[in-house]
Structures are given as structure tokens and as C-alpha cells.
Design an enzyme around this catalytic site. Sequence first.
Site, PDB file in Angstrom:
ATOM      1  N   GLU A 145      -6.308   3.260  20.822  1.00  0.00           N
ATOM      2  CA  GLU A 145      -5.440   2.231  21.399  1.00  0.00           C
ATOM      3  C   GLU A 145      -5.803   0.810  20.987  1.00  0.00           C
ATOM      4  OE1 GLU A 145      -7.698   4.160  22.881  1.00  0.00           O
ATOM      5  OE2 GLU A 145      -8.596   3.232  24.640  1.00  0.00           O
ATOM      6  N   HIS A 169       0.653   7.965  25.150  1.00  0.00           N
ATOM      7  CA  HIS A 169      -0.709   7.831  25.666  1.00  0.00           C
ATOM      8  C   HIS A 169      -1.303   6.478  25.258  1.00  0.00           C
ATOM      9  CE1 HIS A 169      -4.753   9.278  26.912  1.00  0.00           C
ATOM     10  NE2 HIS A 169      -5.152   8.496  25.915  1.00  0.00           N
ATOM     11  N   GLU A 170      -1.245   6.181  23.975  1.00  0.00           N
ATOM     12  CA  GLU A 170      -1.877   4.936  23.502  1.00  0.00           C
ATOM     13  C   GLU A 170      -1.145   3.710  24.049  1.00  0.00           C
ATOM     14  OE1 GLU A 170      -4.657   5.659  22.525  1.00  0.00           O
ATOM     15  OE2 GLU A 170      -4.341   7.706  21.840  1.00  0.00           O
ATOM     16  N   HIS A 173      -2.379   2.842  27.436  1.00  0.00           N
ATOM     17  CA  HIS A 173      -3.627   2.072  27.468  1.00  0.00           C
ATOM     18  C   HIS A 173      -3.374   0.568  27.458  1.00  0.00           C
ATOM     19  CE1 HIS A 173      -6.855   4.989  27.341  1.00  0.00           C
ATOM     20  NE2 HIS A 173      -6.381   5.604  26.269  1.00  0.00           N
ATOM     21  N   GLU A 192      -9.263   6.660  30.867  1.00  0.00           N
ATOM     22  CA  GLU A 192      -8.504   7.822  30.394  1.00  0.00           C
ATOM     23  C   GLU A 192      -7.730   8.553  31.502  1.00  0.00           C
ATOM     24  OE1 GLU A 192      -7.835   8.142  27.387  1.00  0.00           O
ATOM     25  OE2 GLU A 192      -9.394   6.913  26.460  1.00  0.00           O
ATOM     26  N   ASP A 250     -20.448   8.523  23.101  1.00  0.00           N
ATOM     27  CA  ASP A 250     -19.575   9.476  22.406  1.00  0.00           C
ATOM     28  C   ASP A 250     -20.081  10.912  22.527  1.00  0.00           C
ATOM     29  OD1 ASP A 250     -17.835   7.519  21.680  1.00  0.00           O
ATOM     30  OD2 ASP A 250     -18.541   7.342  19.611  1.00  0.00           O
ATOM     31  N   TYR A 258     -10.351  12.785  31.234  1.00  0.00           N
ATOM     32  CA  TYR A 258      -8.902  12.838  31.063  1.00  0.00           C
ATOM     33  C   TYR A 258      -8.236  13.623  32.196  1.00  0.00           C
ATOM     34  CZ  TYR A 258      -9.524  11.179  26.262  1.00  0.00           C
ATOM     35  OH  TYR A 258      -9.829  10.419  25.165  1.00  0.00           O
TER      36      TYR A 258
HETATM   37  N1  BES Z   1      -9.457   6.003  23.387  1.00  0.00           N
HETATM   38  C1  BES Z   1      -9.181   7.345  23.066  1.00  0.00           C
HETATM   39  C2  BES Z   1      -9.894   7.819  21.811  1.00  0.00           C
HETATM   40  C3  BES Z   1     -11.395   7.660  21.860  1.00  0.00           C
HETATM   41  C4  BES Z   1     -12.119   8.053  22.957  1.00  0.00           C
HETATM   42  C5  BES Z   1     -12.069   7.142  20.777  1.00  0.00           C
HETATM   43  C6  BES Z   1     -13.499   7.890  22.994  1.00  0.00           C
HETATM   44  C7  BES Z   1     -13.438   6.988  20.807  1.00  0.00           C
HETATM   45  C8  BES Z   1     -14.163   7.366  21.920  1.00  0.00           C
HETATM   46  C9  BES Z   1      -7.673   7.584  22.900  1.00  0.00           C
HETATM   47  O1  BES Z   1      -6.880   6.833  23.757  1.00  0.00           O
HETATM   48  C10 BES Z   1      -7.396   9.003  23.262  1.00  0.00           C
HETATM   49  O2  BES Z   1      -7.661   9.365  24.359  1.00  0.00           O
HETATM   50  N2  BES Z   1      -6.839   9.759  22.328  1.00  0.00           N
HETATM   51  C11 BES Z   1      -6.454  11.129  22.562  1.00  0.00           C
HETATM   52  C12 BES Z   1      -4.945  11.199  22.760  1.00  0.00           C
HETATM   53  C13 BES Z   1      -4.449  12.316  23.624  1.00  0.00           C
HETATM   54  C14 BES Z   1      -5.101  12.404  24.966  1.00  0.00           C
HETATM   55  C15 BES Z   1      -2.936  12.213  23.771  1.00  0.00           C
HETATM   56  C16 BES Z   1      -6.898  11.947  21.366  1.00  0.00           C
HETATM   57  O3  BES Z   1      -7.413  11.377  20.401  1.00  0.00           O
HETATM   58  O4  BES Z   1      -6.773  13.146  21.408  1.00  0.00           O
HETATM   59 ZN    ZN Z   2      -6.934   7.548  25.730  1.00  0.00          ZN
END
Ligand code: BES
Ligand code: ZN
Length: 492
Positions: A145, A169-170, A173, A192, A250, A258
Site C-alpha cells: 500500500e 485491500h490496498e 489501507h 491489517e 517480517d 488479517y
Molecule cells: N502491507 C501488506 C503487505 C506486507 C505486509 C508487506 C507485511 C510487508 C510486510 C499488504 O497490504 C497486504 O496485506 N497484502 C496482501 C493482500 C491481500 C490480503 C489481499 C498480500 O500481499 O497478500
Molecule cells: Zn494489507
Amino acid sequence: MYTQGQAVMNRSFFPCQDTPAIKSTYTATVRVAEGFTAVMSANTNVKNPNLVDINGVNHQIYSFGLDVPIPSYLVALAVGDLQSARVGPRSHVWTESCMLEACKSELDGIVEDFISTGERLFGEYVWGNYDVLVMPPSFPFGGMENPCLTFVTPCIIVGDKSLTDVIIHEISHSWFGNLVTNANWSEFWLNEGFTMFAQRRITEELFGKPYACLEASTGQALLRQHIDNEGQDHPLTKLRVVIEPGVDPDDTYNETPYEKGFAFVSYLQNLVGDVKKFDDFLKSYVSKYKFKSLVAEDMFDYFLEYFPKMKEDKIDKKEGFEFTDTWLHKPGWPTYTPDLSAGKELTGPAEDLAKQWREGGQKVSDVDIGQWKTYQILHFLDQLLEGTDLSQVTMATLAKTYPKISGTTNAEIRLRWSLLTIKHDYVADFDNVKKFLVSQGKQKYTLPVYRQLVKGSDTAKKLAQDMYKETKDMLHVGVKDYVKGILDKANL
Ligand code: BES
Ligand code: ZN
């Protein structure tokens, strides 16, 4: 070239206090060799028309700025042979030229509906433009995002707009995460979980409750798989994660923030009992905490202040549902999960069909899944994935009956079909697993496939080793290290 800040990588990009607890605006001057295009998570972008000679190479100079304060992890830069196309009144899609047409037709006309629905529900979109950058296949996430410029995996460009929930989703955010931000990574669920809720509210408004419930059911299946794998007592299944000093946030990444986060926000909505009233609370929560960072207790306090009757009733201390002792600190399956029965008309047929196949597949009704929504197929496959009870004959018949599944290039379907073939050691289709691992490097697809492979037969294990060798130099370094870890742990 691209950067990925979340969670704690931007400290290697520019000097900063790399914590989401503090926010600032930023400007950046970026020099790139002539012929390349630079883009950033910014709402001003001025390209200097004059080229500058640096060591005999012509360079272009860009000045970027973002006048909305953000935490350090949201600063992002990408440089490439990029082109753009308009997809909405405040939106462009950026990508390499070979992908431009496909990206444009996937996103054209839909992003504005997503943004304006978000604005109606949660308040003004303060960021100016909303662009999307479609990344190379090794991009490790579905989406990221970055303000004004979401980065997405090319896997969502499937031709039928069926995976655009990542965009919703994004966009969500833009309010939850980017305006109202977790103050530290133990509170990641505030980003999340609220975003999943917002995403499903926007989905419900635009596509109806049955569809939103169908999509949420696949989310519940992911949480179910995670908790089944890790066990009910695993510390990472707590909403508030304990992250010891020296641990990379991470490394704690999983479905809990989520989907358990979504369950908790749904629980709060259920306590309020009125969709509109709860939307209004969310709007007010965003307005109160925008440009700030917070911890869960701040949110609890504001919820109870907004609904004084609940404060009076000590709703946060209700036995079995204590905000702190149960929701935040207890591991395992949540004590409340949202009622998704409104999705029955879509989930029901998928569940019925899965049941027939699991019972041997002899008397399977002649359903035309060609008419199904992609998420119904995912739900069907998730049901099949719950067991290991399909025979080789059944697997072969499944593959033949549903070319829409076994022959798909839709990555969400392909992930589940790959897992199913590995789980049942259906080697006839291992070639598809190989192709899947070569075609993309998204973490949430790649790691589950390797985890399943190392648990499998010798053929499966060999495939894991071979594919790692073949793809390791194409993978994002983080994903590569995680895959290596999976192989090491299995002594491969
Ligand atoms: N912000 C996250 C991706 C992220 C999380 C990057 C932690 C680095 C560390 C992003 O918003 C996300 O949750 N993406 C999901 C989308 C899905 C839930 C629709 C993904 O990448 O799967
Ligand atoms: Zn996210």
C-alpha cells in the site's frame, strides 16, 4: 529496481528512525539514466526537462514530494522502463510496456468505484492521486500500500478482474494503516485487521453481501489452515504478537493479524449491532487518529468513549471476550467468528460439490463450474484441501472434468490445485507445480508450495530441491531465504 520498506527495510534505503510510531512528510530528488522512469509514493512528481551529464551518461532528474505525513516504511521508489495509462479520474496504472494493455483493461473504470466507496464509508481520500504499479513476477506480495502508488503482483492481471480484491485491500489501507497507523509491529493487526474489514465493507457495498461473505470464507479457511498447522497455543496466533529485540517483524508474518483481526473488528460491529452506526464509528476513528500512530488500547478507549453505554456495561471485560485478556493475548481460534451464512448461495454449491468428490467422486452432479465465480472455485478447492482422502483415480477425473482448474493460469486457483496435487502425490501434474513456481515468486504462493513439497514423497522432495536451484536467482531475496530455510529444516 524497486524498494520495499515494510516492515523494517527502509533503514537501508535512507537514514531514519525506522519506526511506524512517528510520521513526516518527505521530498526526494532522484537521478536516473536517460530512458528510465522513476516513480515514488508521492503526490507531486516534477520531471526536469533538462538532461544532466553525469560521467558521460545523460541523466533525468525527478523531484518528488508527499505533503501528507507518513511513517518511514511507506516511502517507496521504483525505476524501470515504465509506461502509464489512465484507469480513472485520479488514477493511472504503471508497468513495463509489454504489460500495459492487459493492466489497463484489468483496472480501467474500477479503481474509482473502490476509492469513492471507501470515501463514502471512511472519509476523504487525502492522498491526491491513486496509481497502481504492476511489478515483475518476483514481487513478493500480492500488494503493497505505498501511498499514492500501490505496488501489485502481476498475478492479479488475469483478464477477468476476478482478483481485484487486492486493489480494494490496498485502497483500504489509505485509511487504515496509512492514515491511522500501528505504532509498532506488535500491533500489525490494527493495520491489517481493520483493512480486511474495510476491504470487505467496500466489497459488500459494490458486489453485495453474498460475495463479500464468500471472499471472507476463503479468508477463514486460511486462518483455519494456519492455526491447524501451528497449533492452538502457538504464540504467533495471538493478535498482539510478542516481538523480542533483534527479531525481524517480517519473520512473524502470518494470517492471524488479517483474519483474527477481521474477526475482532467484526465482533465490535456485532456488539454495535448496526452496520451504519459502526461505519460511522470507523469514520470517526479515522478522523480522530489520522496522521497519528496508535496501540490497541487507544482504539479500545475510543470505542468505549464513542459508545458510552458499552463502557457502562463493561463490554470490554465480558467473560470469554475480554478485549485485552482474550482478544489480544489469547492464542488460537477466536471465540467469535463473523456469521458468513449470507454467502450460502455461493458457498453452498462449492461445499456440496466438494463433498461429492470427497465421497469418491462416482456420483458427482453435472455442475457447470464455468459459470462460477473464481472465489467459489477457491472455496471448493479449500474444502478438498481439508483432507488427504482423494484417490489417484479421483484426482485424474477431477483434472479431466475441470480444465478450468487444472489448466488455469489464475494464480489463486493454481496455488490450491498445486497444493492438492502435491498433497495427494499426483505426480502426473507435477509439471504444473514446476511451471507455477517459475511463473511467479509471491511469498504467500511460493512458501506454502515448498512446505507441502518437503512434507511429500521423494519425488516431491526432489522437485523442491530442483525448483529452488532453478528459481533462486529470480526470487526476491527475502523469499529466497525463507525457501532455503524450509529446505534446510527438511535436511534437503
Ligand atoms: N502491507 C501488506 C503487505 C506486507 C505486509 C508487506 C507485511 C510487508 C510486510 C499488504 O497490504 C497486504 O496485506 N497484502 C496482501 C493482500 C491481500 C490480503 C489481499 C498480500 O500481499 O497478500
Ligand atoms: Zn494489507
